[in-house]
Write an enzyme that holds these catalytic residues in place. Structure first.
Site, PDB file in Angstrom:
ATOM      1  N   TYR A   1     -12.144  -1.869  -3.681  1.00  0.00           N
ATOM      2  CA  TYR A   1     -12.676  -2.127  -2.332  1.00  0.00           C
ATOM      3  C   TYR A   1     -14.207  -2.051  -2.290  1.00  0.00           C
ATOM      4  CZ  TYR A   1      -8.248  -2.403   0.272  1.00  0.00           C
ATOM      5  OH  TYR A   1      -7.040  -2.800   0.798  1.00  0.00           O
TER       6      TYR A   1
ATOM      7  N   HIS B   1      -1.855  -5.587   1.526  1.00  0.00           N
ATOM      8  CA  HIS B   1      -3.139  -6.248   1.276  1.00  0.00           C
ATOM      9  C   HIS B   1      -2.866  -7.677   0.824  1.00  0.00           C
ATOM     10  CE1 HIS B   1      -7.131  -7.129  -0.373  1.00  0.00           C
ATOM     11  NE2 HIS B   1      -6.484  -7.679  -1.383  1.00  0.00           N
TER      12      HIS B   1
ATOM     13  N   GLU C   1     -10.040  -9.970  -7.622  1.00  0.00           N
ATOM     14  CA  GLU C   1      -8.918  -9.054  -7.407  1.00  0.00           C
ATOM     15  C   GLU C   1      -7.785  -9.223  -8.422  1.00  0.00           C
ATOM     16  OE1 GLU C   1      -7.764  -9.418  -3.280  1.00  0.00           O
ATOM     17  OE2 GLU C   1      -9.639  -8.521  -2.581  1.00  0.00           O
TER      18      GLU C   1
ATOM     19  N   ASN D   1      -1.854   0.026   7.001  1.00  0.00           N
ATOM     20  CA  ASN D   1      -1.307  -1.246   7.499  1.00  0.00           C
ATOM     21  C   ASN D   1      -0.459  -1.971   6.455  1.00  0.00           C
ATOM     22  OD1 ASN D   1      -3.359  -2.066   5.850  1.00  0.00           O
ATOM     23  ND2 ASN D   1      -4.529  -3.151   7.411  1.00  0.00           N
TER      24      ASN D   1
ATOM     25  N   LYS E   1       0.833  -1.206   0.000  1.00  0.00           N
ATOM     26  CA  LYS E   1       0.000   0.000   0.000  1.00  0.00           C
ATOM     27  C   LYS E   1       0.876   1.269   0.000  1.00  0.00           C
ATOM     28  CE  LYS E   1      -3.861  -2.308   2.394  1.00  0.00           C
ATOM     29  NZ  LYS E   1      -4.835  -2.206   3.523  1.00  0.00           N
TER      30      LYS E   1
HETATM   31  N1  UDP Z   1      -9.634  -0.782   7.528  1.00  0.00           N
HETATM   32  C1  UDP Z   1      -9.786   0.394   8.277  1.00  0.00           C
HETATM   33  N2  UDP Z   1     -10.542   0.329   9.437  1.00  0.00           N
HETATM   34  C2  UDP Z   1     -11.143  -0.814   9.867  1.00  0.00           C
HETATM   35  C3  UDP Z   1     -10.997  -1.978   9.100  1.00  0.00           C
HETATM   36  C4  UDP Z   1     -10.231  -1.921   7.940  1.00  0.00           C
HETATM   37  O1  UDP Z   1      -9.265   1.436   7.916  1.00  0.00           O
HETATM   38  O2  UDP Z   1     -11.806  -0.793  10.912  1.00  0.00           O
HETATM   39  C5  UDP Z   1      -8.839  -0.727   6.291  1.00  0.00           C
HETATM   40  C6  UDP Z   1      -7.470  -1.403   6.406  1.00  0.00           C
HETATM   41  O3  UDP Z   1      -6.558  -0.714   5.578  1.00  0.00           O
HETATM   42  C7  UDP Z   1      -7.778  -2.797   5.868  1.00  0.00           C
HETATM   43  C8  UDP Z   1      -8.738  -2.462   4.735  1.00  0.00           C
HETATM   44  O4  UDP Z   1      -9.542  -1.403   5.266  1.00  0.00           O
HETATM   45  O5  UDP Z   1      -6.599  -3.450   5.440  1.00  0.00           O
HETATM   46  C9  UDP Z   1      -9.644  -3.593   4.298  1.00  0.00           C
HETATM   47  O6  UDP Z   1     -10.289  -4.133   5.442  1.00  0.00           O
HETATM   48  P1  UDP Z   1     -10.392  -5.701   5.653  1.00  0.00           P
HETATM   49  O7  UDP Z   1     -11.351  -5.932   6.767  1.00  0.00           O
HETATM   50  O8  UDP Z   1     -10.660  -6.364   4.348  1.00  0.00           O
HETATM   51  O9  UDP Z   1      -8.915  -6.068   6.202  1.00  0.00           O
HETATM   52  P2  UDP Z   1      -7.730  -6.915   5.527  1.00  0.00           P
HETATM   53  O10 UDP Z   1      -8.352  -7.999   4.696  1.00  0.00           O
HETATM   54  O11 UDP Z   1      -6.896  -5.956   4.724  1.00  0.00           O
HETATM   55  O12 UDP Z   1      -6.954  -7.458   6.710  1.00  0.00           O
HETATM   56 MG    MG Z   2      -9.754  -7.799   3.183  1.00  0.00          MG
END
Ligand code: UDP
Ligand code: MG
Length: 138
Positions: A50, A116, A127, A113, A10
């Site tokens: 997303y 992805h 994706e 974070n 990211k």
């Molecule tokens: N995210 C956020 N706040 C939250 C949950 C997710 O900003 O409470 C962001 C974070 O960057 C995350 C992305 O949205 O990686 C997609 O969320 P997901 O639940 O799919 O998490 P991932 O699969 O990336 O672990």
């Molecule tokens: Mg996810």
């Protein structure tokens, strides 16, 4: 089973100079990078990627973040790679991420974070073609 997953370094990961570290963790785990490129997403590109999160409160902020600077998208291949990449990444919230995971080591924020990874075979089916044509995958 040999699978493919979509991973992204990211914008925060690119800024922190950890592109190589992320790729290295995947390669050292025995996986192959079968497609890779650097891109700069528009807000609309990030919203499309997303779309599954469009009703979530963080959707606007997340898609703003994902379009703020260059990213590196890659397709990673190997046995059980979908779940294994998720393990190497660590939990979404860096505070919950296991020691030694990418997010525990580099993330500073639940949104920012670093990385992805697709969460299922169904997700990879959306994706991977979002970013790669078959011609671009070795
Ligand atoms: N995210 C956020 N706040 C939250 C949950 C997710 O900003 O409470 C962001 C974070 O960057 C995350 C992305 O949205 O990686 C997609 O969320 P997901 O639940 O799919 O998490 P991932 O699969 O990336 O672990
Ligand atoms: Mg996810």
């Amino acid at each position: 089973m040999t699978e493919r997953t979509l991973s992204i370094v990211k914008p925060d990961g690119v800024k922190k100079n950890v592109i190589g570290d992320v790729i290295s963790r995947f390669e050292k785990s025995g996986f192959r990078i079968v497609g890779i490129k650097m891109l700069k997403l528009s807000k609309e590109d990030a919203e499309g990627f997303y779309i599954v999160h469009k009703e979530r409160p963080f959707y606007g902020s997340l898609t703003g973040f994902m379009s703020e600077g260059p990213i590196v998208v890659m397709v990673v291949e190997g046995e059980g790679v979908i779940d294994k990449v998720r393990k190497i990444m660590g939990a979404t919230n860096f505070k919950d991420a296991a020691p030694g995971t990418i997010r525990a080591d580099f993330a500073t924020d639940i949104e920012r974070n670093i990385v992805h990874g697709s969460d299922s075979v169904q997700s990879t089916a959306f994706e991977i073609p979002y970013f790669f044509s078959t011609m671009e995958l070795a």
